[in-house]
Scaffold this motif. Structure first.
Motif, PDB file in Angstrom:
ATOM      1  N   ILE A 141       0.827  -1.209   0.000  1.00 25.69           N
ATOM      2  CA  ILE A 141       0.000   0.000   0.000  1.00 25.69           C
ATOM      3  C   ILE A 141       0.862   1.259   0.000  1.00 25.69           C
ATOM      4  CG2 ILE A 141      -2.044  -1.039   1.060  1.00 25.69           C
ATOM      5  CD1 ILE A 141      -1.174   0.221   3.730  1.00 25.69           C
ATOM      6  N   TYR A 142       2.183   1.084  -0.073  1.00 25.17           N
ATOM      7  CA  TYR A 142       3.071   2.247  -0.071  1.00 25.17           C
ATOM      8  C   TYR A 142       4.404   1.835  -0.686  1.00 25.17           C
ATOM      9  CZ  TYR A 142       5.301   6.508   1.780  1.00 25.17           C
ATOM     10  OH  TYR A 142       5.950   7.718   1.907  1.00 25.17           O
ATOM     11  N   GLY A 143       4.933   2.699  -1.531  1.00 19.12           N
ATOM     12  CA  GLY A 143       6.229   2.446  -2.139  1.00 19.12           C
ATOM     13  C   GLY A 143       7.195   3.569  -1.843  1.00 19.12           C
ATOM     14  N   VAL A 144       8.466   3.222  -1.766  1.00 18.00           N
ATOM     15  CA  VAL A 144       9.520   4.203  -1.481  1.00 18.00           C
ATOM     16  C   VAL A 144      10.543   4.175  -2.610  1.00 18.00           C
ATOM     17  CG1 VAL A 144      11.383   4.871   0.092  1.00 18.00           C
ATOM     18  CG2 VAL A 144       9.219   4.007   1.008  1.00 18.00           C
ATOM     19  N   ILE A 145      10.875   5.351  -3.104  1.00 17.38           N
ATOM     20  CA  ILE A 145      11.997   5.508  -4.016  1.00 17.38           C
ATOM     21  C   ILE A 145      13.141   6.097  -3.202  1.00 17.38           C
ATOM     22  CG2 ILE A 145      12.858   6.528  -6.145  1.00 17.38           C
ATOM     23  CD1 ILE A 145      10.537   4.646  -6.630  1.00 17.38           C
ATOM     24  N   GLY A 146      14.246   5.367  -3.103  1.00 17.11           N
ATOM     25  CA  GLY A 146      15.336   5.758  -2.218  1.00 17.11           C
ATOM     26  C   GLY A 146      16.134   6.938  -2.730  1.00 17.11           C
ATOM     27  N   ALA A 147      17.004   7.441  -1.866  1.00 22.77           N
ATOM     28  CA  ALA A 147      17.797   8.625  -2.181  1.00 22.77           C
ATOM     29  C   ALA A 147      18.703   8.415  -3.384  1.00 22.77           C
ATOM     30  CB  ALA A 147      18.628   9.027  -0.959  1.00 22.77           C
ATOM     31  N   ARG A 148      19.191   7.183  -3.567  1.00 22.91           N
ATOM     32  CA  ARG A 148      20.078   6.900  -4.696  1.00 22.91           C
ATOM     33  C   ARG A 148      19.320   6.755  -6.009  1.00 22.91           C
ATOM     34  NH1 ARG A 148      21.394   4.360  -0.194  1.00 22.91           N
ATOM     35  NH2 ARG A 148      23.528   4.336   0.620  1.00 22.91           N
ATOM     36  N   SER A 149      17.999   6.571  -5.936  1.00 19.62           N
ATOM     37  CA  SER A 149      17.191   6.308  -7.134  1.00 19.62           C
ATOM     38  C   SER A 149      16.266   7.452  -7.515  1.00 19.62           C
ATOM     39  CB  SER A 149      16.328   5.050  -6.914  1.00 19.62           C
ATOM     40  OG  SER A 149      17.109   3.929  -6.580  1.00 19.62           O
ATOM     41  N   SER A 150      16.102   8.438  -6.645  1.00 28.38           N
ATOM     42  CA  SER A 150      15.043   9.428  -6.858  1.00 28.38           C
ATOM     43  C   SER A 150      15.247  10.291  -8.094  1.00 28.38           C
ATOM     44  CB  SER A 150      14.893  10.319  -5.619  1.00 28.38           C
ATOM     45  OG  SER A 150      16.053  11.094  -5.402  1.00 28.38           O
ATOM     46  N   GLU A 151      16.479  10.415  -8.572  1.00 29.12           N
ATOM     47  CA  GLU A 151      16.716  11.201  -9.786  1.00 29.12           C
ATOM     48  C   GLU A 151      16.783  10.331 -11.037  1.00 29.12           C
ATOM     49  OE1 GLU A 151      19.285  14.858  -9.351  1.00 29.12           O
ATOM     50  OE2 GLU A 151      20.064  13.688  -7.664  1.00 29.12           O
ATOM     51  N   ASN A 152      16.531   9.034 -10.877  1.00 26.21           N
ATOM     52  CA  ASN A 152      16.598   8.110 -12.003  1.00 26.21           C
ATOM     53  C   ASN A 152      15.291   8.153 -12.802  1.00 26.21           C
ATOM     54  OD1 ASN A 152      15.838   5.100 -12.906  1.00 26.21           O
ATOM     55  ND2 ASN A 152      18.034   5.413 -13.125  1.00 26.21           N
ATOM     56  N   GLN A 153      15.414   8.291 -14.110  1.00 26.01           N
ATOM     57  CA  GLN A 153      14.235   8.462 -14.946  1.00 26.01           C
ATOM     58  C   GLN A 153      13.316   7.251 -14.919  1.00 26.01           C
ATOM     59  OE1 GLN A 153      14.254  10.961 -18.460  1.00 26.01           O
ATOM     60  NE2 GLN A 153      13.889   9.144 -19.706  1.00 26.01           N
ATOM     61  N   GLU A 154      13.872   6.047 -14.938  1.00 26.59           N
ATOM     62  CA  GLU A 154      13.030   4.855 -14.929  1.00 26.59           C
ATOM     63  C   GLU A 154      12.192   4.776 -13.655  1.00 26.59           C
ATOM     64  OE1 GLU A 154      13.292   0.016 -15.613  1.00 26.59           O
ATOM     65  OE2 GLU A 154      15.081   1.101 -14.949  1.00 26.59           O
ATOM     66  N   HIS A 155      12.782   5.094 -12.520  1.00 28.81           N
ATOM     67  CA  HIS A 155      12.028   5.070 -11.269  1.00 28.81           C
ATOM     68  C   HIS A 155      10.915   6.111 -11.282  1.00 28.81           C
ATOM     69  CE1 HIS A 155      15.481   2.685  -9.876  1.00 28.81           C
ATOM     70  NE2 HIS A 155      14.690   2.287  -8.894  1.00 28.81           N
ATOM     71  N   ARG A 156      11.181   7.278 -11.826  1.00 31.68           N
ATOM     72  CA  ARG A 156      10.151   8.311 -11.914  1.00 31.68           C
ATOM     73  C   ARG A 156       9.005   7.850 -12.814  1.00 31.68           C
ATOM     74  NH1 ARG A 156      13.709  13.887 -12.734  1.00 31.68           N
ATOM     75  NH2 ARG A 156      14.583  13.989 -10.627  1.00 31.68           N
ATOM     76  N   PHE A 157       9.355   7.231 -13.956  1.00 26.17           N
ATOM     77  CA  PHE A 157       8.326   6.753 -14.870  1.00 26.17           C
ATOM     78  C   PHE A 157       7.474   5.668 -14.228  1.00 26.17           C
ATOM     79  CE2 PHE A 157      10.544   7.824 -19.199  1.00 26.17           C
ATOM     80  CZ  PHE A 157      10.369   9.171 -18.928  1.00 26.17           C
TER      81      PHE A 157
END
Length: 344
Positions: free
Chosen positions: A152-168
């Motif tokens: 029910i909740y997802g986290v994008i970590g500090a090392r991944s937050s600027e990654n385009q695939e994670h944002r998409f």
């Protein structure tokens, strides 16, 4: 390519069919998911408490921890919605050290097929036995589909937050996604991640051309940052929060909200400092309604035992003791949760 193709893994649909979520559990998840969204959209006065071990390393220990959480949740249900932090894959700055249950489900040998099955069974058992639906870090976007009907909740970590695939990927999820600020602490880059996740995108996912709809519940997690010399700095002091909220508000994002991670750089990785940080933050919020209107909850690292192994090895495990960052022990965690509910 410089790869060894070891074996083809099952697709998510096959794993879900083998370990299914029944209709009753699916309906309960939708109820919990709405509660989370109501908190993040400030329709509910409750706050989120995302709490659990730095890394899920043992089925039995994490299961016992969530059993404890369920008992405490019943006592604070009017003030807090507790989401167990069951992070089954761990990012590493140098790609060495323990990588989580996904990689090493028995903390010894690496076995990704066994890992996929183990994390599915863990999340499912927690939901079935305790009516708790967890948060997990979306470290590998393709792995999310193995758990998409349980989280029910997802986290994008500090090392991944600027990654385009994670944002998409975040823009195409039905669950709220918290973006941690980048390691550098840059608030503009942080908010760019949230902006990107809130709008539609076309991209390639699992060999399909897909279009996402945008995730209106993408939001910020403040976890502190490191300078160029590796020193830790908090980003939950009053001055930073005033500036951050002003910039956040100016972006005209949907459901603007922030969660405070009380460990990591905010506590200089001193797990015992987390309760005091939470108390100080509540005092800051009580004096600053402009900040408080965006605040939606806390993230805390906690496990059965206090501290961590902290030896950088993957083959040693102590029941209920973190293999990665240090955590609060359970008794201290329980007291913290009850006190936090009284202060809200």
């Amino acid at each position: 390519m410089n790869l060894e193709f070891k074996r083809k893994l099952p697709i998510p649909k096959d794993i879900k069919k083998k370990y299914p979520v029944d209709e009753k559990l699916a309906a309960l998840r939708q109820t919990r998911l709405k509660e989370v969204k109501d908190i993040l959209s400030h329709k509910s006065s409750k706050k989120l408490l995302i709490i659990g071990p730095c890394s899920a390393d043992s089925f039995d220990a994490v299961y016992e921890y969530c059993q404890n959480i369920a008992l405490v949740q019943a006592k604070v249900t009017n003030k807090l919605l507790i989401i167990p932090r069951v992070f089954t894959a761990k990012p590493r700055s140098t790609s060495s050290g323990y990588l989580g249950m996904l990689h090493s489900p028995d903390a010894t040998n690496e076995d990704l097929l066994k890992g996929i099955i183990s994390i599915r069974k863990l999340h499912l058992k927690i939901a079935q036995d305790f009516n708790l639906f967890a948060a997990d870090e979306i470290l590998y976007p393709q792995i999310h589909r193995f758990l998409s009907d349980l989280l029910i909740y997802g986290v994008i970590g500090a090392r991944s937050s600027e990654n385009q695939e994670h944002r998409f990927i975040a823009s195409g999820l039905e669950i709220p996604v918290g973006f941690k600020n980048p390691m550098t602490g840059d608030p503009k880059a942080h908010l760019n991640s949230i902006k990107a996740a809130q709008v539609p995108h076309s991209f390639i996912y699992r060999n399909w051309e897909v279009t996402s709809k945008g995730n209106s519940f993408a939001h910020a997690i403040l976890r502190g940052y490191s300078d160029v010399w590796g020193s830790f700095h908090s980003n939950i002091n009053e001055d930073f929060l005033k500036n951050f909220v002003e910039i956040y508000n100016g972006e005209k994002l949907t459901n603007p909200a922030f969660i405070v991670d009380c460990n990591h750089a905010n506590s200089s990785k001193d797990a015992d400092a987390q309760p005091a940080l939470a108390t100080d933050l509540l005092q800051t919020l009580s004096k600053n309604p402009n900040i408080a209107q965006f605040f939606s909850g806390f993230m805390i690292e906690s496990y059965l035992q206090a501290g961590c192994i902290n030896d950088g090895k993957t083959h040693e495990i102590t029941y209920g003791l973190s293999k990665t960052d240090a955590c609060l022990g359970w008794e201290q965690s329980k007291n913290f949760i009850l006190e936090l509910a009284n202060k809200l």
